[in-house]
Design an enzyme around this catalytic site. Structure first.
Site, PDB file in Angstrom:
ATOM      1  N   GLY A  66       0.793  -1.223   0.000  1.00 24.05           N
ATOM      2  CA  GLY A  66       0.000   0.000   0.000  1.00 24.05           C
ATOM      3  C   GLY A  66       0.822   1.268   0.000  1.00 24.05           C
ATOM      4  O   GLY A  66       0.338   2.319   0.420  1.00 24.05           O
ATOM      5  N   SER A  67       2.060   1.206  -0.485  1.00 29.05           N
ATOM      6  CA  SER A  67       2.906   2.401  -0.474  1.00 29.05           C
ATOM      7  C   SER A  67       2.338   3.502  -1.371  1.00 29.05           C
ATOM      8  O   SER A  67       2.418   4.688  -1.023  1.00 29.05           O
ATOM      9  CB  SER A  67       4.347   2.061  -0.869  1.00 29.05           C
ATOM     10  N   ASN A  68       1.753   3.143  -2.494  1.00 26.10           N
ATOM     11  CA  ASN A  68       1.130   4.159  -3.357  1.00 26.10           C
ATOM     12  C   ASN A  68      -0.145   4.699  -2.728  1.00 26.10           C
ATOM     13  O   ASN A  68      -0.454   5.886  -2.842  1.00 26.10           O
ATOM     14  CB  ASN A  68       0.846   3.585  -4.748  1.00 26.10           C
ATOM     15  N   MET A 120      -1.876  -6.055  -8.641  1.00 27.09           N
ATOM     16  CA  MET A 120      -1.074  -6.934  -9.477  1.00 27.09           C
ATOM     17  C   MET A 120      -1.898  -8.067 -10.098  1.00 27.09           C
ATOM     18  O   MET A 120      -1.589  -9.246  -9.926  1.00 27.09           O
ATOM     19  CB  MET A 120       0.097  -7.481  -8.668  1.00 27.09           C
ATOM     20  N   ARG A 121      -2.926  -7.695 -10.810  1.00 25.65           N
ATOM     21  CA  ARG A 121      -3.756  -8.663 -11.526  1.00 25.65           C
ATOM     22  C   ARG A 121      -3.992  -8.157 -12.942  1.00 25.65           C
ATOM     23  O   ARG A 121      -4.208  -6.956 -13.151  1.00 25.65           O
ATOM     24  CB  ARG A 121      -5.129  -8.819 -10.843  1.00 25.65           C
ATOM     25  N   LEU A 147      -6.419  -7.630 -15.898  1.00 28.55           N
ATOM     26  CA  LEU A 147      -7.860  -7.388 -15.922  1.00 28.55           C
ATOM     27  C   LEU A 147      -8.423  -7.770 -17.281  1.00 28.55           C
ATOM     28  O   LEU A 147      -7.785  -7.550 -18.316  1.00 28.55           O
ATOM     29  CB  LEU A 147      -8.148  -5.922 -15.597  1.00 28.55           C
ATOM     30  N   ASN A 155      -3.869   4.031 -13.524  1.00 30.43           N
ATOM     31  CA  ASN A 155      -2.857   3.158 -12.943  1.00 30.43           C
ATOM     32  C   ASN A 155      -1.695   4.025 -12.476  1.00 30.43           C
ATOM     33  O   ASN A 155      -1.016   4.638 -13.288  1.00 30.43           O
ATOM     34  CB  ASN A 155      -2.377   2.140 -13.982  1.00 30.43           C
ATOM     35  N   HIS A 159       0.768   2.801 -10.482  1.00 29.52           N
ATOM     36  CA  HIS A 159       1.882   1.907 -10.169  1.00 29.52           C
ATOM     37  C   HIS A 159       2.728   1.752 -11.426  1.00 29.52           C
ATOM     38  O   HIS A 159       2.183   1.735 -12.530  1.00 29.52           O
ATOM     39  CB  HIS A 159       1.333   0.555  -9.704  1.00 29.52           C
TER      40      HIS A 159
END
Length: 115
Positions: free
Chosen positions: A12-14, A86-87, A89, A103, A105
């Protein structure tokens, strides 16, 4: 003020950066595909609703994406922010939230994992 739902898979850093930046956003919820995602604890500590939609509980990627989409829609967001989610879609999920997804990340799966 824009309502956002943040999708995470890990630390959860972002998410933390979004919250600490004090942007004119309301984080309506944080949703993770992993029950052990540390970012869920951060969100809960900041009074943000959390939810887990565990991808391992679904027989197909499409079934997971449908459930994830329903969980997102329940919070009526203006934007869906992928912050280390990290999936991959499905096209149906992308169509469902077309024009409302961001996005933040550095990963772009599967070509660039961000690791």
């Amino acid at each position: 003020m824009k309502r956002i739902v943040v999708l995470i898979s890990g630390r959860g850093s972002n998410l933390r950066a979004l919250v600490e930046a004090r942007l004119p956003l309301e984080v309506a919820a944080v949703i993770s595909n992993r029950p052990d995602a540390a970012g869920l604890a951060f969100a809960a500590q900041h009074g943000i609703a959390t939810q887990v939609v565990d991808h391992t509980a679904f027989a197909s990627r499409e079934a997971f994406d449908d459930a994830l989409g329903d969980a997102i829609d329940a919070h009526r967001p203006d934007l869906v922010v992928m912050a280390g989610f990290m999936r991959l879609l499905t096209p149906g999920f992308i169509r469902r939230f077309a024009g409302r997804m961001v996005n933040i990340h550095p990963a772009l799966l599967p070509a660039f994992t961000g690791l």
